[in-house]
Design a protein around this motif. Structure first.
Motif, PDB file in Angstrom:
ATOM      1  N   GLY A  13       0.839  -1.258  -0.053  1.00 49.64           N
ATOM      2  CA  GLY A  13      -0.147   0.034   0.062  1.00 49.64           C
ATOM      3  C   GLY A  13       0.775   1.138  -0.046  1.00 49.64           C
ATOM      4  N   TRP A  16       2.539   1.923  -3.334  1.00 52.37           N
ATOM      5  CA  TRP A  16       1.227   2.466  -4.241  1.00 52.37           C
ATOM      6  C   TRP A  16       1.018   4.027  -4.085  1.00 52.37           C
ATOM      7  N   ASP A  17       0.979   4.195  -2.601  1.00 49.23           N
ATOM      8  CA  ASP A  17       0.685   5.797  -2.336  1.00 49.23           C
ATOM      9  C   ASP A  17       1.904   6.674  -2.857  1.00 49.23           C
ATOM     10  N   LEU A  20       2.525   5.808  -7.081  1.00 45.15           N
ATOM     11  CA  LEU A  20       1.440   6.186  -8.319  1.00 45.15           C
ATOM     12  C   LEU A  20       1.632   7.687  -8.795  1.00 45.15           C
ATOM     13  N   ALA A  45      -4.371  11.505  -9.012  1.00 49.68           N
ATOM     14  CA  ALA A  45      -4.080   9.981  -9.072  1.00 49.68           C
ATOM     15  C   ALA A  45      -4.101   9.584  -7.604  1.00 49.68           C
ATOM     16  N   ALA A  46      -3.564  10.508  -6.786  1.00 52.06           N
ATOM     17  CA  ALA A  46      -3.241  10.147  -5.320  1.00 52.06           C
ATOM     18  C   ALA A  46      -4.771  10.044  -4.769  1.00 52.06           C
ATOM     19  N   ILE A  48      -7.735   9.530  -6.413  1.00 53.80           N
ATOM     20  CA  ILE A  48      -8.268   8.375  -7.021  1.00 53.80           C
ATOM     21  C   ILE A  48      -7.889   7.128  -6.167  1.00 53.80           C
ATOM     22  N   ARG A  49      -6.680   7.105  -6.039  1.00 57.28           N
ATOM     23  CA  ARG A  49      -6.167   5.798  -5.121  1.00 57.28           C
ATOM     24  C   ARG A  49      -6.907   5.803  -3.638  1.00 57.28           C
ATOM     25  N   VAL A  50      -7.114   6.980  -2.892  1.00 59.62           N
ATOM     26  CA  VAL A  50      -7.810   7.087  -1.782  1.00 59.62           C
ATOM     27  C   VAL A  50      -9.018   6.572  -1.929  1.00 59.62           C
ATOM     28  N   PHE A  52     -10.247   4.614  -4.291  1.00 56.71           N
ATOM     29  CA  PHE A  52     -10.167   3.280  -4.773  1.00 56.71           C
ATOM     30  C   PHE A  52     -10.172   2.147  -3.564  1.00 56.71           C
ATOM     31  N   VAL A  53      -9.259   2.831  -2.327  1.00 56.69           N
ATOM     32  CA  VAL A  53      -9.181   1.891  -1.275  1.00 56.69           C
ATOM     33  C   VAL A  53     -10.265   2.031  -0.398  1.00 56.69           C
TER      34      VAL A  53
END
Length: 211
Positions: A13, A16-17, A20, A45-46, A48-50, A52-53
């Motif tokens: 994780g 990825w954080d 990305l 992008a960060a 969107i990652r948040v 998604f999680v």
């Protein structure tokens, strides 16, 4: 085995954080975009990652909301001023806020590391009961969490200050390259301090029991 899997998941994780946003930033720069839109793309992008999680875990925690909200505010300010350094300051804002929260919790007599430790042991009532009893009766136990929380807060505040100085002293492209390195360095210092302090405490307890 379960703990090993948890540590592996945390490491993945973290990669990825950190990776990305950097990958998107460099990709945008390689495509010819200026620094500001490239930084915005990396920040999006960060976020969107948040999201998604949060969808996967079906829960949006306070930290994720803070990261997303901070980014949104700084994007607006950066676009209005045309200064990409404001976006680079996002990590300083977050580190500084976390550092103040940790130090403030010590001043209130409720160290955040102790609170988080109890949260991680929510499913272990016997451990929580033991911790509560030791908190009431053992000054050394309280002092342990006070010191850890204060040191962690101090490191994060130092990271925020150093990062701000570098942001306004170095070229934007160079600072964008250094930002992930500073993340890793700050985390390494925190983990190293935690491991060193735990080892020191264990040795002290073994020496006390041997007497």
């Amino acid at each position: 085995m379960e703990m090993t899997m948890q540590k592996k998941a945390v490491l993945i994780g973290l990669l990825w954080d950190l990776g990305l946003p950097a990958a998107v930033f460099y990709g945008a720069r390689a495509l010819g975009y200026d620094v500001l839109p490239a930084l915005v793309a990396g920040g999006v992008a960060a976020v969107i990652r948040v999201g998604f999680v949060a969808v996967v875990r079906r829960r949006l925690d306070g930290l994720a909301a803070l990261v997303g909200g901070t980014f949104a505010v700084l994007v607006i300010v950066s676009l209005l001023t045309g200064d990409p350094r404001i976006l680079l300051a996002k990590e300083s804002v977050l580190s500084g806020a976390a550092g103040l929260l940790l130090v403030g919790s010590c001043l209130l007599g409720k160290p955040l590391v102790y609170t988080l430790g109890r949260k991680f042991n929510t499913g272990k009532p016997e451990v929580l009961a033991q911790w509560d009893e030791r908190w009431r009766t053992e000054p050394a136990f309280r002092g342990h969490f006070m010191k850890l929380t204060a040191v962690f807060g101090g490191v994060l505040l130092a990271d925020a200050i150093v990062r701000l100085v570098l942001i306004y002293s170095l070229p934007v492209d160079l600072m964008a390259n250094l930002s992930p390195v500073l993340h890793v360095a700050a985390l390494a210092v925190l983990v190293g301090l935690a491991l060193w302090y735990r080892s020191r405490r264990q040795r002290a307890m073994e020496q006390a029991n041997a007497r």
